[in-house]
Design a protein around this motif. Structure first.
Motif, mmCIF file in Angstrom:
data_model
loop_
_atom_site.group_PDB
_atom_site.id
_atom_site.type_symbol
_atom_site.label_atom_id
_atom_site.label_comp_id
_atom_site.label_asym_id
_atom_site.label_seq_id
_atom_site.Cartn_x
_atom_site.Cartn_y
_atom_site.Cartn_z
ATOM 1 N N ALA A 37 0.888 -1.210 0.153
ATOM 2 C CA ALA A 37 0.111 0.152 -0.056
ATOM 3 C C ALA A 37 0.927 1.139 -0.057
ATOM 4 C CB ALA A 37 -0.773 -0.165 1.294
ATOM 5 N N GLY A 38 0.650 2.234 -0.700
ATOM 6 C CA GLY A 38 1.252 3.531 -0.798
ATOM 7 C C GLY A 38 0.981 4.270 -2.056
ATOM 8 N N GLN A 39 1.682 5.245 -2.339
ATOM 9 C CA GLN A 39 1.270 6.158 -3.616
ATOM 10 C C GLN A 39 2.745 6.395 -4.060
ATOM 11 O OE1 GLN A 39 -0.539 9.766 -2.195
ATOM 12 N NE2 GLN A 39 0.337 9.941 -0.322
ATOM 13 N N VAL B 15 -1.671 4.783 -7.065
ATOM 14 C CA VAL B 15 -1.894 4.449 -5.489
ATOM 15 C C VAL B 15 -2.510 3.126 -5.612
ATOM 16 C CG1 VAL B 15 -3.276 5.093 -3.558
ATOM 17 C CG2 VAL B 15 -3.289 6.855 -5.374
ATOM 18 N N ASP C 227 -3.752 -0.120 -2.779
ATOM 19 C CA ASP C 227 -4.446 -0.439 -1.362
ATOM 20 C C ASP C 227 -3.443 -2.104 -0.917
ATOM 21 O OD1 ASP C 227 -5.405 -2.255 -3.059
ATOM 22 O OD2 ASP C 227 -7.409 -1.654 -2.571
ATOM 23 N N GLY C 228 -2.506 -2.285 -1.722
ATOM 24 C CA GLY C 228 -1.971 -3.452 -1.032
ATOM 25 C C GLY C 228 -2.440 -4.800 -1.728
#
Lengths: 431, 181, 243
Positions: free
Chosen positions: A361-363, A380, A382-383
């Motif tokens: 997850a991350g951007q 982006v 969400d995992g």
């Protein structure tokens, strides 16, 4: 059709009515709708021009006629499948789209450093070839839209040479999906390096032909010199990058300022001009093509042996491709391996291909210097195994906002030159 | 055999339909309707390497009023659909449509809110040309197939009969459409 | 590592992987035949619910990561430039070599002005705004994400501001960065974020009479009927059966 005190709207309806109404009033201003289907608007671009005689007093741009929903569609596919979509955004710079996307995904995965050297070199080589192809189309369509058919036929002829290499390497002339997260889809086939060397020998002559045709051509100069002027503050305010910005005098190039794919290891110049007009943009583009040739030559020297996909079985595509009698497909060796000798390999293959790999997850934002300007990809996660959101900051989209600044006050014929000098590709603008 | 045997040299016999077909197919004027990626390949076909001029089609009409072939080259968005239909309506009869590429034929990979799932929802299509994008050679093949179709189109009462026959054949066919409750 | 240890580790690997997999908050929506709106890929997908790093502690510059070299300087300069408005920055996130400022939406316009005009910052170029929809993040469902680039200092930052679905308002920064005109219209079109102060906030990609904001998570991917002159063609997923 409406007529008010001070202008006549000719954006639809019967010309007889327009003329009748125009004769009945003293209004001089005419609103003309140009596009979205018009041979000179560079695709499905719509321009709404307010004309005072031949002078364009107001230029408004309407887009969205090619909106494809690619960004949303990608949320329903795996990260790897995403390359198949992004390559169709700006269809004249497919390899830039793919690279920007893959750089963003690799950043999210934290594997930027582990992408093999050979894959990066191939990426750079393909991108620079793509830059030349895109610039050739930019010049060709410019010629076509202004009525110079020789420029068009020449441009498309030179582009075919590059497309032949693309076809040899990726299997397709356009929409390659060749660059993948972790590397590239497959290694250069035998003969590719030789063909690129042929191109390096032939292309300078072809560029020279283009230069001879256009550099000092009085008709071309009359249509491009001091036309659609945009100065540096204008560029900065409107977010203009790429050849347009460099034609206004600022040597800003992401390949130099924020190098990616190992661009810091290549020797090349950033062509700049301070004309700020259509002619300066042409000069920058054609000089950039010559720089691209230099980079490609260095790529061939750097091309050492090694893998072209990350050596991580959890990310790298499991199958190698091979050329069979019926075209490109999975290699028979790999099929034999998963179907008869290793159940685990089969499960692994199946899981990775259908479910895809998980991305933490991350951007992340990754930008590349595309043929048109700063092409940014914001991803982006969400995992999961699919993107939560992918957004492309397309240079053409941003640059089209500058049409009003370039055209207002000029003649209507120069509107065509202005739009063509921006070189917008509606696939990228509307996505 | 028949009359042909007795004709002096330099004279051939044919039908009016064949003559009209030959005239129509030999000088088709396509309307420029480039939408997306396929448009670039369509332009490449017009370029010197593939040379569409060999088939009398190099004159891409800037206005639909002087065109009889519409090549829908690319994905048709919901926003573009009314424009496309208006342009089709502006073209004079007889007119033909090539749906170039999978997006124009069926929506292709873009099965989503923005794209019309096949241009045949808006205009009648004569030739569906698959590929993403189709190679220039494929486009030329589609053009030749269309030429063949145009060449053999019937006229007047024959045409009406032909239409009725085709319609009846289509009605007898079982459709894959299912209703949902 | 000896061969024995390697073998032991290899023997434990499936068990370890299984434990990890059970521990991950995975949301599976089925294998083939996923029922999410309009999805025709056939595979339902997999989501792992994990929270991104919330608030990074100082120092932001990691000596081992050259990408982060100027992060502390940028953060200090921004703090100094904002002065008493420094509370506008709710939190700072440093991840993947990128610097992100999460900002209260009321302060966005002032922040943009400072970013552009302050000589120590000089972010001349805004590369636009985009929306992101997080339907599960109650109270901050919609995010507006901005990227700024300074050519003078060769620096890149991200600014994120949020707004709830019920009150989707964010100030427009078109007055500071004119380039954001179309980008904000696009974010409105796709996500329904209202940019207050935008000169003409209208749809840009979709037709003017379109209903809904198609790139939100609650909007289906497909299934929109084709309308032309009163006639309707049903949406693709209702036209024929795939089974």
């Amino acid at each position: 059709m409406t007529v008010t005190e001070d202008y006549i709207d000719a954006s639809g309806g019967d010309w007889d009515d327009v003329i009748e109404k125009a004769q009945a009033t003293s209004a001089e201003r005419l609103v003309v709708n140009m596009g979205p289907q018009h041979p000179s608007t560079h695709g499905v671009l719509r321009l709404i021009l307010t004309l005072d005689g031949e002078t364009c007093t107001e230029a408004r741009v309407a887009i969205g006629y090619l909106h494809t929903g690619i960004e949303k569609n990608m949320e329903y596919r795996t990260w790897t499948q995403g390359t198949t979509f992004v390559t169709r955004m700006d269809y004249l710079t497919p390899l830039f789209n793919e690279t920007a996307y893959c750089l963003a995904v690799e950043k999210l995965l934290g594997i930027t450093e582990r992408v093999p050297e050979r894959a990066s070199v191939i990426r750079v080589m393909m991108m620079e070839l793509n830059r030349m192809a895109s610039h050739f189309v930019a010049m060709a369509t410019f010629g076509m839209e202004l009525g110079a058919t020789t420029v068009m036929t020449n441009g498309f002829r030179e582009r075919e040479m590059i497309l032949d290499i693309f076809e040899l390497v990726t299997g397709l002339r356009m929409n390659h999906a060749y660059v993948r997260p972790g590397g590239v889809a497959q290694d250069l086939p035998p003969g590719a390096v030789g063909q690129v060397r042929e191109l390096l020998k032939e292309m300078p002559k072809r560029i020279q032909i283009m230069r001879k045709l256009l550099d000092e051509n009085p008709v071309y100069l009359a249509r491009t010199k001091d036309v659609a002027y945009l100065n540096l503050p204008g560029c900065m305010a409107l977010g203009v990058t790429g050849p347009l910005l460099r034609a206004s005098g600022l040597a800003f190039d992401l390949r130099k300022s924020k190098p990616y794919c190992g661009y810091e290891g290549y020797e090349f110049d950033v062509p700049v001009s301070d004309g700020g007009d259509v002619y300066a943009r042409y000069r920058v583009r054609i000089a950039e093509m010559e720089e691209s040739l230099k980079i490609i030559e260095q790529c061939l020297d750097k091309l050492g042996p090694g893998p072209v996909m990350i050596q991580d079985a959890k990310i790298g595509w499991p199958a190698k491709l091979a050329l069979g009698p019926d075209g490109l497909g999975n290699s028979p060796d790999h099929i034999a391996h998963i179907m008869s000798s290793s159940m685990e390999a089969l499960i692994h293959h199946f899981k990775l291909v259908t479910e895809g790999f998980r991305v933490p997850a991350g951007q992340a934002y990754a930008a590349v210097e595309s043929a048109k300007g700063e092409l940014g990809c914001y991803a982006v996660s969400d995992g999961g195994t699919r993107p939560h959101r992918v957004h492309f900051r397309d240079p053409s989209f941003t640059h089209l906002q500058a049409v009003a600044a370039m055209c207002e006050g000029g003649t209507v014929a120069d509107v065509i030159a202005a739009v063509a000098s921006i070189d917008p590709v509606m696939g990228g603008v509307d996505r | 055999m028949g009359l042909e045997e007795k004709l002096p040299s330099g004279i051939a016999l044919t039908t009016v339909e064949q003559v009209v077909g030959l005239a129509r197919k030999s000088s088709m004027w396509p309307a420029t309707f480039g939408l997306a990626c396929c448009a670039i390949e369509m332009m490449a076909v017009g370029g010197p390497h593939y040379d569409l001029a060999r088939f009398g089609m190099e004159k891409f009409g800037a206005t639909p009023r002087q065109a009889d072939l519409m090549v829908v080259a690319g994905r048709v968005s919901q926003k573009m659909a009314p424009v496309l239909r208006q342009i089709y309506d502006q073209m004079p009869e007889p007119k033909w449509v090539i749906a170039m590429g999978v997006c124009a034929s069926s929506g292709g990979m873009f099965n989503n809110y923005a794209i019309v799932q096949g241009v045949d929802h808006i205009v009648p299509v004569d030739i569906y040309l698959p590929g993403c994008p189709p190679r220039p050679e494929m486009f030329l093949d589609a053009v030749l197939k269309l030429h063949d179709k145009v060449q053999n189109t019937k006229l007047g009462a024959h045409r009406e009969l032909e239409i009725t026959e085709i319609e009846e054949r289509m009605l007898r066919r079982s459709l894959p459409v299912v209703t949902r409750d | 590592m000896s061969e024995k240890e390697r073998n032991e580790e290899a023997a434990e690997l499936p068990e370890k992987q299984g434990r990890e997999r059970l521990a991950a908050p995975v949301k599976r929506t089925g294998m083939f035949g996923g029922s999410t709106g309009g999805d025709t890929s056939g595979f339902g997908g997999l989501q792992v619910r994990g929270s991104a790093p919330a608030n990074s502690p100082r120092p932001y510059t990691d000596p081992d990561d050259p990408r982060t070299a100027d992060f502390d300087r940028v953060a200090d300069d921004l703090e100094a430039a904002l002065g008493e408005d420094a509370g506008a920055v709710e939190r700072v996130e440093v991840a993947l070599g990128e610097l992100t400022f999460h900002v209260r939406r009321e302060a966005l316009l002032e922040l943009a002005r400072v970013l552009r005009d302050d000589p120590a910052l000089r972010y001349e170029l805004c590369t636009g705004v985009t929306g992101v929809h997080f339907p599960d993040d109650t109270g901050r469902e919609l995010r507006a994400v901005y990227h700024f680039r300074s050519i003078s200092h060769n620096s890149e930052i991200r600014v994120v501001t949020t707004c709830p679905d019920a009150d989707p308002h964010v100030p427009s920064i078109v007055s500071v960065y004119p380039t954001n005109d179309w980008h904000e219209r696009e974010a409105w079109d796709f996500f329904g974020i209202v940019f207050d102060g935008h000169p003409a906030l209208t749809r840009i990609q979709m037709p003017d009479d379109w209903r809904g904001h198609p790139q939100r998570k609650d909007y289906p991917l497909g299934g929109i009927p084709v309308e032309y002159r009163g006639a309707t063609v049903p949406p693709p997923d209702e036209r024929r059966s795939y089974t």
